[in-house]
Design an enzyme around this catalytic site. Structure first.
Site, PDB file in Angstrom:
ATOM      1  N   THR A   1       7.164  -9.699   6.964  1.00  0.00           N
ATOM      2  CA  THR A   1       8.081 -10.628   6.305  1.00  0.00           C
ATOM      3  C   THR A   1       7.295 -11.785   5.703  1.00  0.00           C
ATOM      4  O   THR A   1       6.192 -12.110   6.147  1.00  0.00           O
ATOM      5  CB  THR A   1       9.099 -11.233   7.287  1.00  0.00           C
ATOM      6  OG1 THR A   1       8.443 -12.179   8.145  1.00  0.00           O
ATOM      7  CG2 THR A   1       9.773 -10.162   8.111  1.00  0.00           C
ATOM      8  N   ASP A   2       7.865 -12.422   4.708  1.00  0.00           N
ATOM      9  CA  ASP A   2       7.357 -13.722   4.285  1.00  0.00           C
ATOM     10  C   ASP A   2       7.720 -14.724   5.385  1.00  0.00           C
ATOM     11  O   ASP A   2       8.422 -14.387   6.353  1.00  0.00           O
ATOM     12  CB  ASP A   2       7.963 -14.106   2.937  1.00  0.00           C
ATOM     13  CG  ASP A   2       7.083 -15.091   2.159  1.00  0.00           C
ATOM     14  OD1 ASP A   2       6.188 -15.712   2.763  1.00  0.00           O
ATOM     15  OD2 ASP A   2       7.294 -15.236   0.939  1.00  0.00           O
ATOM     16  N   ALA A   3       7.251 -15.956   5.258  1.00  0.00           N
ATOM     17  CA  ALA A   3       7.421 -16.952   6.315  1.00  0.00           C
ATOM     18  C   ALA A   3       8.895 -17.159   6.650  1.00  0.00           C
ATOM     19  O   ALA A   3       9.732 -17.350   5.761  1.00  0.00           O
ATOM     20  CB  ALA A   3       6.789 -18.269   5.882  1.00  0.00           C
TER      21      ALA A   3
END
Length: 574
Positions: free
Chosen positions: A292-294
């Site tokens: 995932t992105d942040a």
């Protein structure tokens, strides 16, 4: 469900490596498997971090069993010491990631910048992109990094988008493929490391920032197939090991793959099984690892309760979760999601198998056993070495772009334009994405070393004074825009010091005026009145030096711009 095949691309593991994966997986407790799903963010910036826990590195590993680590801040010695300390205490080797999209400067403060993606495109030479990847690998590897959370393979279709303005390699799929492939070739040429491309399903079509709001890729399925789909399929076929999912929705594909979905049901890719499992892993046949992105970004947090989206990201098909908010709470959210059946045992084991597979592919288990996982201090000598600085010099020469000079005002030299009025326009000054602190000093020093007399303008006032006096005292005006940032505005534009500030280019017809952007490429939208405009792409001393060279006529401008620089404004071309 698309379960991983560790013998197939991009893993291609041998029997010994697969044996270690299966043996390790079988020996992990449920709690240790849950920990493997997490990347923790370690901070070397005065304690700044997204969680409040005050734990030692050893305690983070022992209590939460993290599978990956990323960090922010720090010089090369500090970073290497942190990463060595992590590996010393790890039961299973930790995957370490950095954000190196332009060179080693993404891995540590004293790393070598080579060229941003926008600069690579401007240089029109794949060697620049190749060298950016090569230096990214060499310098980050010396620190103990295994994964590069780059390159960005987004397509910059909307000029208002500042999230990927300088991180996108172009405005067309073919251009992005050309230069991102060269970057990866350079990155993979010397080191056995992992590349992670981003941000699936693709940024660059709209202007908003997923740090602040749900991003939306609004293309039809056919438009997506012909653009972003083409880019992702190309890199999957080439064997990219990791893909970062963005907090970006793709409504057309979500509804095509799940016709029962209504608008209210549309989720960012990080939480959408039809996009991660259905489109990416099954239709595009991606057999690698999805991260995932942040998770602190609003594109994710606005979708549902954190208690729900932490495990939902893994259930949707992501294999690793980027960053804790609170270590204890998020860990428990993920564990409860497994115990409650949101994450099935099959899905958990598949995700952990993919994680361990990457560790085996790089033989981190062997390095751990041999004691070679710890990086020696002498490895740091390659950071900022003469060879890398020469690559930076070449990249600056090829990339710096003269976008317009409609009044033929160049060159500007001390013999003819001795007295320079200098304007420096800055953005966020104390954020996590702020620009370097010494840019003003570097610019003044460079100009004065060439024989110019420099007066730094104070933009805090509206007072302009008499225009005839200005023309008597000033021979030329140089405006440097050093605006950098994400996550505080949906798009970053020029913000003058005060209303009707005296720094706004009222003087373009009074004296020769040159506007230089040290980052974003589309400032002409806010400064259509300037008649000479340069995109320099970065604020490091070498770029500043070469920009002055070119303004003085000591070397020619070689960079090429794309049509987005005009921001659809006919005035910008005048």
């Amino acid at each position: 469900m698309a379960n991983v095949n560790l013998k197939a691309t991009p893993y291609n593991l041998n029997d010994e490596q697969i044996s270690w994966v299966e043996r390790t997986l079988g020996n992990l407790t449920d709690e240790e498997k849950i920990g493997q799903l997490f990347f923790n963010l370690f901070s070397l910036e005065g304690g700044k971090k997204f969680h409040d826990a005050d734990l030692t590195n050893q305690e983070v590993l022992e209590r939460f069993h993290i599978g990956g680590a990323r960090y922010e801040g720090g010089n090369k010695e500090d970073v290497q010491n942190l990463l060595n300390d992590l590996q010393k205490h790890a039961k299973v080797p930790v995957l370490v990631a950095a954000n190196c999209d332009s060179g080693g400067n993404g891995a540590c403060k004293d790393g070598t910048y080579i060229a941003s993606a926008a600069q690579c495109e401007a240089a029109q030479d794949t060697t620049v992109a190749y060298n950016a990847g090569l230096v990214s690998a060499r310098e980050s590897s010396a620190l103990g990094v295994h994964i590069n959370f780059d390159p960005c393979v987004d397509i910059l279709q909307n000029w208002r988008n500042t999230i990927v303005n300088t991180r996108a390699y172009g405005t067309e799929a073919e251009t992005v493929i050309k230069y991102s492939s060269a970057f990866i070739d350079g990155f993979n040429s010397e080191r056995d490391m992992i590349t992670c491309i981003k941000h699936f399903p693709g940024d660059g079509t709209e202007e908003r920032d997923q740090h602040l709001v749900l991003g939306v890729n609004e293309l039809s399925t056919q438009e997506w197939d012909d653009s972003f789909g083409k880019v992702y399929q190309h890199h999957i076929d080439r064997g990219v090991q990791m893909i970062m999912a963005g907090h970006i929705a793709q409504p057309a594909y979500s509804k095509k793959l799940n016709p029962e979905l209504e608008d209210k049901d549309i989720l960012p890719a990080t939480l959408a099984p039809e996009l991660i499992t259905g489109l990416l892993k099954e239709e595009l046949n991606f057999n690698g690892l999805v991260v995932t992105d942040a998770s602190h970004m609003l594109g994710m947090t606005a979708a549902m309760r954190r208690e729900d989206y932490v495990p939902q990201s893994i259930a949707a098909g992501c294999d690793m979760f980027l960053f804790f908010n609170d270590l204890e709470e998020d860990y428990q959210f993920m564990l409860d999601g497994y115990k409650n059946g949101v994450i099935t045992e099959e899905r958990l084991n598949d995700a952990v198998r993919r994680i361990l597979g990457l560790k085996a592919q790089m033989n981190l288990h062997k390095q751990q056993a041999e004691g070679t996982l710890i990086r020696p201090q002498e490895d740091l000598a390659i950071i900022g070495c003469d060879e890398h600085l020469a690559m930076r010099t070449e990249a600056a020469d090829l990339g710096i772009t003269l976008v317009k000079n409609t009044l033929d005002q160049l060159p500007i030299r001390p013999e003819t334009h001795k007295n320079i009025q200098l304007y420096i326009i800055e953005g966020e000054k104390d954020g996590i994405y702020k620009s370097a602190n010494n840019v003003e000093e570097d610019i003044i020093q460079e100009l004065e070393s060439r024989g110019f007399h420099v007066t730094l303008n104070d933009g805090s006032t509206r007072v302009k004074g008499k225009t005839l006096d200005y023309r008597e005292k000033v021979d030329a005006a140089l405006v440097f825009a050093n605006i950098i940032g994400y996550a505080a505005e949906n798009n970053y534009r020029i913000k003058w010091g005060t209303a009707m500030s005296n720094e706004i280019p009222w003087y373009v017809h009074e004296v020769p005026t040159v506007f230089i952007s040290l980052n974003f490429t589309t400032h002409l939208h806010d400064a259509t009145m300037v008649k000479a405009y340069i995109n320099a792409y970065h604020s490091n001393p070498e770029t500043i030096k070469q920009t002055v060279d070119k303004i003085m006529g000591e070397s020619e401008f070689k960079g090429t711009h794309n049509d987005l620089v005009w921001t659809d404004k006919w005035q910008a071309k005048l």
